[in-house]
Design an enzyme around this catalytic site. Sequence first.
Site, PDB file in Angstrom:
ATOM      1  N   PRO A 193     122.647 -16.668 -44.562  1.00  0.00           N
ATOM      2  CA  PRO A 193     121.218 -16.360 -44.466  1.00  0.00           C
ATOM      3  C   PRO A 193     120.954 -14.879 -44.730  1.00  0.00           C
ATOM      4  O   PRO A 193     121.659 -14.007 -44.230  1.00  0.00           O
ATOM      5  CB  PRO A 193     120.873 -16.745 -43.029  1.00  0.00           C
ATOM      6  CG  PRO A 193     121.942 -17.707 -42.615  1.00  0.00           C
ATOM      7  CD  PRO A 193     123.179 -17.284 -43.346  1.00  0.00           C
ATOM      8  N   GLU A 194     119.925 -14.612 -45.527  1.00  0.00           N
ATOM      9  CA  GLU A 194     119.553 -13.240 -45.862  1.00  0.00           C
ATOM     10  C   GLU A 194     118.162 -12.941 -45.319  1.00  0.00           C
ATOM     11  O   GLU A 194     117.610 -13.751 -44.545  1.00  0.00           O
ATOM     12  CB  GLU A 194     119.646 -13.045 -47.375  1.00  0.00           C
ATOM     13  CG  GLU A 194     121.038 -13.385 -47.913  1.00  0.00           C
ATOM     14  CD  GLU A 194     121.188 -13.189 -49.408  1.00  0.00           C
ATOM     15  OE1 GLU A 194     120.350 -12.468 -49.994  1.00  0.00           O
ATOM     16  OE2 GLU A 194     122.132 -13.747 -49.997  1.00  0.00           O
ATOM     17  N   LYS A 201     118.168  -8.477 -41.559  1.00  0.00           N
ATOM     18  CA  LYS A 201     119.045  -9.595 -41.219  1.00  0.00           C
ATOM     19  C   LYS A 201     119.139  -9.812 -39.718  1.00  0.00           C
ATOM     20  O   LYS A 201     120.158 -10.292 -39.215  1.00  0.00           O
ATOM     21  CB  LYS A 201     120.448  -9.365 -41.798  1.00  0.00           C
ATOM     22  CG  LYS A 201     120.525  -9.560 -43.303  1.00  0.00           C
ATOM     23  CD  LYS A 201     121.967  -9.615 -43.764  1.00  0.00           C
ATOM     24  CE  LYS A 201     122.056  -9.922 -45.251  1.00  0.00           C
ATOM     25  NZ  LYS A 201     123.447 -10.070 -45.704  1.00  0.00           N
TER      26      LYS A 201
END
Length: 432
Positions: free
Chosen positions: A2-3, A54
Amino acid sequence: MPEGPELHLATLFVNRVCEGVVFTGAVEKSEVSKCPEVPFCCDAYRIKAQSRGKETRLTLTPIKNDGDEKSKVDKNQSQLPMDVVFRFGMSGFFRFTTVDELPKHAHLRFYTNETPRKALSFVDPRRFGGWQPNGSWQADRGPCIIFEYQSFRENVLSNLSDKAFDRPICEVLLNQKYFNGVGNYLRAEILYRSQIPPFVNARTVLQGLELKDEDKKKVKAEISITESADTIKIETETPDLLSLCHTLPLEVVKLGGKGYDPQTSDYSKIIAWMQCYGVDGMKSIRDRNGRTMWFKGDPGPMAPKGKIRNVGGKRKVQKSDHDYTDSKKAKKKRAGDVANKKPVKRKEIKNIKEETKTSRSQRCLKRQKNDEKAIDVEETKRPNTRRSGTAGTMGQNKKQVIESQTPNKAATYRKRTTKGKSKRKSSQGRNT
């Protein structure tokens, strides 16, 4: 992994499902998780989410009633809000389900007081993510590429003398100190759309982007940090690399859904949006950190030698262009055909050999005949080469075998041998 866009989409999801929902009780952690306990317990509280790069922060706020001020304060009840900061790692995300349908890898759970009872869960199958109670944004992370664009741009351009910019631009884009929120697929798309080779010096690429040019190259973004991503408006003029670090994540957020999440069955929107990352026909190479870099054309002078892959991507945008899976199956069939032909050839060779050879019974008969011939030859030679005593005893044994097999030959053989012996004895007597 995930970014920035995925974490912001997770924030929008939490704010949407938790709107007007009252949570109660203690925050529950799974037994297998090694992350710290969350020391928060309250009869009634609400949850609000916010993201930065993030990281995602959940704020647990107790609901105070008018009677709470007069009543005695319970030591076990939390009276002050608490911030829990999450980092998703490789596979973290949030789920909101009933208690009976809790996900398998729900490592942190917030329970509601409604019926049927539900839970907001932080799910992390690979357990690379984590959380920090009473936490705050990490100090070593730079400004967010989505919500703090001006500070992000200034932070990069004012620190070009840092040794971090001696490295290739593709590796610097993953440095969260300056590019907080950029991950593997975003860096590939940013460099591809900027037409910049991935393995060129980062300082060389960014030196031309001066702070003065911000007045000429304005990137206007009206961002509303609310429950919906539809309010985001993007207006760009002459985008450069740093502006693409801001606008491309906004485009992913505007697509909706969960962003890039290969574990789900439907992420076709972002796959269609991607132009470089994992697209068939692009090249790939591993950087010094072991991360795969997707690109097109020349990788640049700082690329690792002998590691470029000129094969197609793992997936494609248009199935009609090139079906990678079908071609792979075809290759497997060809290999299988060759493997199946080998046993057939061996059988043919065996059949030819069997045809040239005689059966076992025929071979046994031939051996018997050959043995009989050998015996006859040996018996004819033995009287001349061996002594009389031994010849006589050996001759009698052989005679019995020959008589049982060939009686005619044995009779003639006895006549010859007896005549020869008598003549020898008589001649010896005369000489003496």
